[in-house]
Design an enzyme around this catalytic site. Sequence first.
Site, PDB file in Angstrom:
ATOM      1  CG  HIS A  17      -1.911  -1.010   1.388  1.00  0.00           C
ATOM      2  ND1 HIS A  17      -2.031  -1.823   2.487  1.00  0.00           N
ATOM      3  CD2 HIS A  17      -2.912  -1.395   0.542  1.00  0.00           C
ATOM      4  CE1 HIS A  17      -3.040  -2.656   2.325  1.00  0.00           C
ATOM      5  NE2 HIS A  17      -3.595  -2.416   1.151  1.00  0.00           N
ATOM      6  CE  LYS A  41     -13.729  -7.227   3.527  1.00  0.00           C
ATOM      7  NZ  LYS A  41     -12.534  -6.647   2.884  1.00  0.00           N
ATOM      8  NE  ARG A  90      -2.902  -7.738  -4.404  1.00  0.00           N
ATOM      9  CZ  ARG A  90      -3.650  -8.133  -3.411  1.00  0.00           C
ATOM     10  NH1 ARG A  90      -3.138  -8.271  -2.216  1.00  0.00           N
ATOM     11  NH2 ARG A  90      -4.915  -8.429  -3.587  1.00  0.00           N
ATOM     12  CB  SER A 128      -4.272  -6.584   4.709  1.00  0.00           C
ATOM     13  OG  SER A 128      -3.974  -5.327   4.159  1.00  0.00           O
TER      14      SER A 128
HETATM   15  O1  PNS Z   1      -8.753  -2.765   0.289  1.00  0.00           O
HETATM   16  P1  PNS Z   1     -10.006  -3.326  -0.334  1.00  0.00           P
HETATM   17  O2  PNS Z   1     -10.796  -4.084   0.714  1.00  0.00           O
HETATM   18  O3  PNS Z   1      -9.717  -4.149  -1.553  1.00  0.00           O
HETATM   19  O4  PNS Z   1     -10.875  -2.059  -0.810  1.00  0.00           O
HETATM   20  C1  PNS Z   1     -12.163  -2.243  -1.368  1.00  0.00           C
HETATM   21  C2  PNS Z   1     -12.917  -0.909  -1.492  1.00  0.00           C
HETATM   22  C3  PNS Z   1     -12.924  -0.158  -0.176  1.00  0.00           C
HETATM   23  C4  PNS Z   1     -12.241  -0.041  -2.524  1.00  0.00           C
HETATM   24  C5  PNS Z   1     -14.359  -1.256  -1.978  1.00  0.00           C
HETATM   25  O5  PNS Z   1     -14.869  -2.267  -1.162  1.00  0.00           O
HETATM   26  C6  PNS Z   1     -15.295  -0.053  -1.922  1.00  0.00           C
HETATM   27  O6  PNS Z   1     -15.175   0.868  -2.695  1.00  0.00           O
HETATM   28  N1  PNS Z   1     -16.241  -0.069  -0.957  1.00  0.00           N
HETATM   29  C7  PNS Z   1     -17.189   0.995  -0.758  1.00  0.00           C
HETATM   30  C8  PNS Z   1     -18.590   0.589  -1.180  1.00  0.00           C
HETATM   31  C9  PNS Z   1     -18.776   0.773  -2.675  1.00  0.00           C
HETATM   32  O7  PNS Z   1     -18.637   1.854  -3.203  1.00  0.00           O
HETATM   33  N2  PNS Z   1     -19.082  -0.337  -3.344  1.00  0.00           N
HETATM   34  C10 PNS Z   1     -19.296  -0.347  -4.768  1.00  0.00           C
HETATM   35  C11 PNS Z   1     -17.994  -0.568  -5.522  1.00  0.00           C
HETATM   36  S1  PNS Z   1     -18.351  -1.225  -7.093  1.00  0.00           S
END
Ligand code: PNS
Length: 163
Positions: A17, A41, A90, A128
Amino acid sequence: MTRAVYPGSFDPVTNGHMDIIDRASKIFDELIIGVLLNQSKKPMFSVDERVNLLEHLTENYPNVTVKKFDGLLVDFAHKEDARVIVRGLRAVTDFEYELQMAQTNKVIADDLETVFLTTNLKYSYLSSSIVKEIASYDGDIRQFVDPQTEAEIRSKLNDNGGK
Ligand code: PNS
């Protein structure tokens, strides 16, 4: 002036990150790290702990700020007046999910662009979850996270009896 958001769970923040943050901070005028408060979560670190860790790690980046968010990413980006969403890629295994997310976000918010930065090869395996798993078996995580994050992971695991 281009303001970008780099969203994620950051539970916990890894060197992978940090590599994306470092590079994105050089591309965009302002970078806002958006830390997701995900009710569904059960994270190791509370959202405030994750924000604090990231603030500590980015204190020498004058154009980087850290904020928590809840709800839709596109709403957060709009509220912060950002036009770009940054995500790290990645490996090909990330691609399907990332493409779906980027395309969905484009449909619901046409004014936002997702920009992918390919992860530095030396972090292409890192996540993570892997860090938490190695730490839970008392493995050495010092090459994956910074010393303060490592200490906080150890302290969490001690509080929770190793898991
Ligand atoms: O680090 P991560 O868990 O891969 O991040 C995922 C994240 C936070 C980018 C994604 O879950 C997100 O944007 N969540 C917010 C809810 C949302 O907007 N969902 C629709 C995305 S298509």
